[in-house]
Structure formats: C-alpha cells, structure tokens
Write a protein that holds these residues in place. Structure first.
Motif, PDB file in Angstrom:
ATOM      1  N   ARG A 175      41.617  33.629  44.590  1.00  0.00           N
ATOM      2  CA  ARG A 175      42.550  32.822  44.496  1.00  0.00           C
ATOM      3  C   ARG A 175      43.880  33.189  44.198  1.00  0.00           C
ATOM      4  N   PHE A 176      45.079  32.933  45.115  1.00  0.00           N
ATOM      5  CA  PHE A 176      46.387  33.390  44.690  1.00  0.00           C
ATOM      6  C   PHE A 176      47.162  32.264  44.626  1.00  0.00           C
ATOM      7  N   VAL A 177      48.228  32.363  43.620  1.00  0.00           N
ATOM      8  CA  VAL A 177      49.326  31.071  43.500  1.00  0.00           C
ATOM      9  C   VAL A 177      50.498  31.777  43.533  1.00  0.00           C
ATOM     10  N   GLY A 178      51.430  31.044  44.357  1.00  0.00           N
ATOM     11  CA  GLY A 178      52.653  31.393  44.445  1.00  0.00           C
ATOM     12  C   GLY A 178      52.913  32.653  45.397  1.00  0.00           C
ATOM     13  N   HIS A 179      53.754  33.389  45.061  1.00  0.00           N
ATOM     14  CA  HIS A 179      54.194  34.578  45.977  1.00  0.00           C
ATOM     15  C   HIS A 179      53.586  35.753  45.314  1.00  0.00           C
ATOM     16  N   SER A 180      52.355  35.803  44.836  1.00  0.00           N
ATOM     17  CA  SER A 180      51.765  37.093  44.384  1.00  0.00           C
ATOM     18  C   SER A 180      50.544  37.416  44.921  1.00  0.00           C
ATOM     19  N   HIS A 181      50.183  38.872  45.329  1.00  0.00           N
ATOM     20  CA  HIS A 181      48.834  38.875  45.710  1.00  0.00           C
ATOM     21  C   HIS A 181      48.090  39.294  44.591  1.00  0.00           C
ATOM     22  N   ILE A 182      48.209  39.310  43.443  1.00  0.00           N
ATOM     23  CA  ILE A 182      47.544  39.477  42.059  1.00  0.00           C
ATOM     24  C   ILE A 182      46.679  38.215  42.096  1.00  0.00           C
ATOM     25  N   PRO A 183      45.589  38.152  42.089  1.00  0.00           N
ATOM     26  CA  PRO A 183      44.703  36.937  42.153  1.00  0.00           C
ATOM     27  C   PRO A 183      44.929  36.489  40.891  1.00  0.00           C
ATOM     28  N   VAL A 184      44.453  35.072  40.760  1.00  0.00           N
ATOM     29  CA  VAL A 184      44.641  34.524  39.197  1.00  0.00           C
ATOM     30  C   VAL A 184      43.039  34.284  39.108  1.00  0.00           C
ATOM     31  N   ALA A 185      42.050  34.359  40.003  1.00  0.00           N
ATOM     32  CA  ALA A 185      40.788  34.133  39.993  1.00  0.00           C
ATOM     33  C   ALA A 185      40.248  34.970  40.923  1.00  0.00           C
ATOM     34  N   LYS A 186      39.047  35.594  40.602  1.00  0.00           N
ATOM     35  CA  LYS A 186      38.180  36.666  41.597  1.00  0.00           C
ATOM     36  C   LYS A 186      36.950  36.687  41.326  1.00  0.00           C
ATOM     37  N   THR A 187      36.175  36.865  42.359  1.00  0.00           N
ATOM     38  CA  THR A 187      34.773  37.130  42.280  1.00  0.00           C
ATOM     39  C   THR A 187      34.196  37.972  43.182  1.00  0.00           C
ATOM     40  N   LYS A 188      33.211  38.544  42.999  1.00  0.00           N
ATOM     41  CA  LYS A 188      32.071  39.365  43.987  1.00  0.00           C
ATOM     42  C   LYS A 188      30.888  39.223  43.644  1.00  0.00           C
ATOM     43  N   VAL A 189      30.426  38.680  44.634  1.00  0.00           N
ATOM     44  CA  VAL A 189      28.736  38.392  44.585  1.00  0.00           C
ATOM     45  C   VAL A 189      27.999  39.231  45.884  1.00  0.00           C
ATOM     46  N   PRO A 190      26.544  39.513  45.513  1.00  0.00           N
ATOM     47  CA  PRO A 190      25.856  40.206  46.878  1.00  0.00           C
ATOM     48  C   PRO A 190      25.986  39.203  47.938  1.00  0.00           C
ATOM     49  N   THR A 191      25.972  39.801  49.180  1.00  0.00           N
ATOM     50  CA  THR A 191      25.925  38.803  50.203  1.00  0.00           C
ATOM     51  C   THR A 191      24.380  38.475  50.633  1.00  0.00           C
ATOM     52  N   GLN A 192      23.293  39.320  50.134  1.00  0.00           N
ATOM     53  CA  GLN A 192      22.172  38.983  50.550  1.00  0.00           C
ATOM     54  C   GLN A 192      21.881  38.593  51.981  1.00  0.00           C
ATOM     55  N   ALA A 193      22.458  39.245  52.872  1.00  0.00           N
ATOM     56  CA  ALA A 193      22.608  38.969  54.289  1.00  0.00           C
ATOM     57  C   ALA A 193      21.192  38.800  54.951  1.00  0.00           C
TER      58      ALA A 193
END
Lengths: 338, 338
Positions: B20-38
């Motif tokens: 999730r990005f807020v305002g003009h920044s590309h540094i996220p305020v929240a970030k996650t990474k989960v396995p796709t389990q395609a």
C-alpha cells in the motif's frame, strides 16, 4: 461560430501542394500544385511555399486556425526544425516552423510526410475509427507512421515510426541510410527492381515478360515494369513481389508485437498492385506472429487517400497540435479520440 | 483532503506481493509477500490474492482509490481479462478485474508485469522525467514496456510492447512462443546458458572456468554460472554475454527507429552484470542505428527499482487509469505528464 479552417501543405522534391479545408471535410475548398524548383535553394522554395499557401488561403488567411506542413526526411515536430530534407538542397537544420510563422503570422506545425499520411488515413481514410494504426508506404523507399491509443507516435526528437529501417535480414542488402538489411533495402520498389535486374542479367529467367517490357535491356528494368509484368501474371515478377511481401510480412509481425495495432494500412506505389503484394504480406504476417491474436482482428488493407494522404494529414495535424480549448471547438472528425 | 492511497500487487508463479502506497511516495506503508500456491488452482489463488490485499489495506480499504495488479502473460487491460498466465494453472480467459472488484468493492486495474515494471521505472526509477522510454527486462525470458509521449503503450488488445519477440535472427533458435529467432530465443539468460552448454559439450572451451563452476558437469551449466564466470573475467563467458548484448543492441536499434526513445532502461537478472552486458549493448546500438541522433541523447542505463518495479508500477497504474477528476487531485509524481 464560423466553421474552422485549416491549410495543409505537402512539400516534395518535385511539387509543392497546398489545400484549404473547411469544417469537417477532407475535400478541399481550394487546392494548388506548383513546381518546387528545389535547385534554386531554400529561400526560393520558402518563397514559393508562402505563395502557394497565400493562394489557397485567398482572403481567409486571418481566419485560418493554423497551417500544417508535411516534409520528407528527418525533422523535429517539437522544435519545428527540418534536420535534413534529402530532396531539398540547403534544407539542413532549417527552422521551417519559425520561418513560415514569420512570413504568414499564423500558427505553423510541421511533420514527417509519411507520419502525416498515416494521420490522414486515420482521420479520413482506411483507418477511420481505429485507435492503434500501423501505416506503411511502399514506394521507392519504405516509410510509415504509427497511431497508438489515438495519438500519432513521433518520439522524443520526432524521429520515430521509421518502419522502413527495421532490420529485416542481418547483413542483407545495403540500405540508403548506410546500414544493411533494413526492410527498405529488401522490399521497396527500388529493391524489387534491383533484384529483378540482377537475376535477369544472370540469365536465370529467359522466359520472363520483363525481357519484352524492357526491350531486351534488362539492365534498365524498373519497379514499375516488374509491377506491370506481375499484374500480367509473369511468374518471375509475381515471385519477386511475393518475396518482398514475405520480408514485409515478417517485419510487420515484429511491429505488431511492438504496437498490437488493430489495422495495417498499406500505401505507396507498390501497394497499387493490390492483392498481388497484399496476399503475400498477409500470409507472412500469419506465419510469423507469436499468436493469432495479433492478426485475427487486424485487417491488412489498402490506403484510401492516395497521393492526398500527406496533404490531408497536414491539415489534420493542425487540429492535433492546437491547444485543447481551440480543438474542443472544432468538428469531431478532426479531433483526437480521448 | 486526505493523502491518496493505492494498492499495488504483483502476482507471480511463486509469490504474491502486495503493497500500500500513500501520497507521492513509492516506499510502501505496508507490504506483504505470500506463496502463490499456483497448483491449487485459480479460485485458491484469487482467495490468497484477496487476503494479501486486505492485509496491506488494514482498516484503510475503503479509503483506497484503486488496486493495480501486475500479472505475467498476455492480458487485456481494457477488458480486465487475463488470456493465459503461463505460470498459473487455470488462468485462461480469467476476468481478473471483475472477480477482484466483486470481492473487494474497489476499482481494480490490471497490467502485464513487464509493462508495469516499465511504468514503475518511469514514474519512480531510472526513467523519471522522460516522456519516451524503452524498458527491457533481460531474465529467463525478455520482456519490456514502452512509454511514448508520456503514456504507457498497451496496444489494441493490450498485447503490445512484446520486445522479446522482435525477430533478431531469421530462422534462428526456437523461441518459447513457437517462432524462431526472436530476441528472447537469442539473448535471454536461458539462451545464454543453452549456448554455453552446447559449446562446452562440443569440447571447444577446455579452459573455461565454467568446468570448475559446474563441477565438471557442463550439461548443467546455468545462466547464473555464466554470469559468475563473466564477472570473474572468464573469456568464454564474457564472449557469450557480449554475443547476447550484440543481439540485444541490434534489435534495440530497430526499436529506437520505431520509438525514438530518450532513454533505454535495462532490468532483470542478466542486467545485474552491469557494464559486462551493457557495454556490448551500447556498442551494438551505436553500430546499427541509422543516425547518431538515435543514441546521442539516449542513455542506456540500469533499472533502479529491482524486483519492486512491477509492484510500484501496479500502484502507479491506478493513477494512470483513474478518471481525470480523481487523478487531478493526486500528487504530481503519480500523474501522467501532459
């Protein structure tokens, strides 16, 4: 509100053509064609250019929203400077936009002639209603223009859409630009004629009609002669055209991977051969695209505006280039799609 | 007015990443990474996708202007349908936009992952401030994205900018798409490794470090091993990388003739070799363009955002896709240039 008026001009090495358009029509209300007399130098040509524009303007010059000028060779539509017009001696780094605005006191916009022919075919010709258009002119050289998402592609310095200079055959025939194997060097009318001459002179095609058409002087076979022989069913000539169509189709496949166009429009002298050249192009595109999604909804068709495409496109360029508040007041057919 | 919030998602065959990005920044305020389990199928992946988005949204989902999703493979950003995601079983003609909007009740926009990486590098990375950008990702495959006149090129069905499928060598190596000689088949990490294995197995390079790096099992040499050997100065490996760079540069020359970009950005694993690959690319571009105007003002540089490019681009896509009245209220860094 009076109908919007624009002037389009096409400056070639032989002729200057100018037309005035009113409202949403691409049928000019006034039109002229005068010899360029390029050998007299840049100032003389600019003088004749001004005269041609004043002639089609009549008493309406002050009511003309702008003047679009199509010129051959590399030019920068952002700065209005022609870098180098191959058929116009003295046209190096010529600030065409500024010079003509100083003479005419109206807004002037310039564009590459093949790019503007694409614009003309998009707004008023074979590509009406499309948003992603690939236009090729197959003539003594090969040029083109591209519309992406409803806008003319010009590139950072106005040098984009040079589709004739896509590499078709690595280390292939020498191109006019100095590189090798470009599409123009492999498949233009000039390239087709050169291939015809060299194979006839090698004695490989003793029964071709081209012997008769050239009066036995096969060293002087032209592209037009090859076209005539192909239309008459001469196997050798048909094969040469098909070979050129194969190069064009394979290169178009790459271009469609790049642009994912919804229509391909072919203009220029060689395209007048119709299906004799278009069918090999279509077959080669189908053979070389990575997925049928690239050709299924993308017809490959003939241009509709003929020699007028650049002139009509030069008129349309004025609308493309006007500020939104002006363009917003003009007939819809002239406007860029949203 | 509260700062604008957007969510970016990158769905790969291995991981789903969301931020999730807020305002003009590309540094996220929240970030996650989960396995796709395609392998669990489309519904299970969509469920995990929703969960990842809700996780980074926290209590802010209703305040999020939109969600951008980057996915591999051909997809249509206009209709929101993924045609076929090669690494995600069951993703054929999947109406991803509609399905996620039904789950989340927020506007969803989708884009090809390489196209969105280009968007990310343009808005927040190596191509900031340019209007005409050519982005290449050189990895197991070769993908890319194009910005022309300040807009992301997608094409009529969203299938454009497939720069890895430009024809590089007629009848060359077999490409993953089924055609031959495409740039991806000649110069990707996969192609470099295949060339290394076949020449080592032919016994031509007995002194290469790759014998040692592969423990003598040169049938299992990888692209990463070739890169390691090249960085260590192994002549054979350096030569293989230079050869790939030569193919890339020659194809870039054609692409620059088409797009006349003002910067070329190279990302992906192979680009991490830096000048070992970039210098041969630069030399080949200079050798093959029709005029120095195409490279003189067009630096060829490394990407800056690394693996985050697609994620950041997915966030930027939301802004690109919002109606003007919404986008007009957002920070300038997110906006498309006029």
């Amino acid at each position: 509100m009076p109908a919007l008026q624009v002037i389009g001009v096409d400056v070639g090495g032989t002729s200057i053509r100018a037309a005035r358009f009113v409202g949403h029509s691409h049928i000019p209300v006034a039109k002229t064609k005068v010899p360029t007399q390029a050998a007299k130098g840049a100032d003389a040509v600019l003088q004749r250019l001004e005269a041609a524009i004043r002639q089609v303007a009549g008493h309406e010059l002050d009511n003309v929203a702008g003047i679009g000028i199509a010129a051959a060779g590399p030019l920068n539509p952002h700065t209005g400077i022609v870098l180098n017009a191959p058929n116009l001696p003295g046209w190096q780094n010529l600030p065409l936009k500024q010079l003509m605005e100083d003479r005419l006191h109206r807004p002037v916009f310039i564009g590459n002639d093949a790019n503007l022919a694409a614009l003309g075919e998009w707004k008023f010709g074979a590509a009406r209603g499309h948003q992603d258009v690939l236009y090729l002119t197959i003539s003594t050289g090969i040029g083109g223009g591209v519309i992406t998402s409803g806008r003319l592609l010009v590139g950072a310095n106005g040098l984009g859409a040079e589709v004739g200079h896509m590499m078709a055959v690595p280390e292939g025939a020498l191109c006019g630009c100095g590189q090798r194997g470009h599409l123009e060097a492999m498949a233009s009318g000039t390239a087709i004629a050169a291939a015809a001459r060299s194979r006839l002179q090698a004695g490989n095609e003793p029964t071709s009609k081209l012997w008769q058409l050239s009066g036995g002087d096969v060293g002087h076979v032209t592209g037009a002669m090859v076209g005539e022989a192909a239309l008459a069913g001469d196997d050798f000539a048909v094969g040469l055209i098909a070979e050129a169509g194969g190069f064009i189709g394979r290169t178009l496949a790459s271009l469609l991977h790049a642009f994912n166009s919804s229509i391909v429009v072919c203009g220029g002298g060689v395209s007048l051969l119709g299906d004799v050249i278009l069918n090999p192009i279509r077959a080669s595109v189908r053979e070389h695209v990575m997925s049928e999604a690239y050709w299924r909804d993308c017809p490959i068709v003939l241009a509709e505006l003929g020699d007028d495409a650049g002139l009509v496109g030069a008129g349309a360029l004025v609308m493309e280039s006007m500020p939104a508040e002006v363009a917003g007041a003009v007939p819809a057919a002239f406007q860029t799609a949203a």
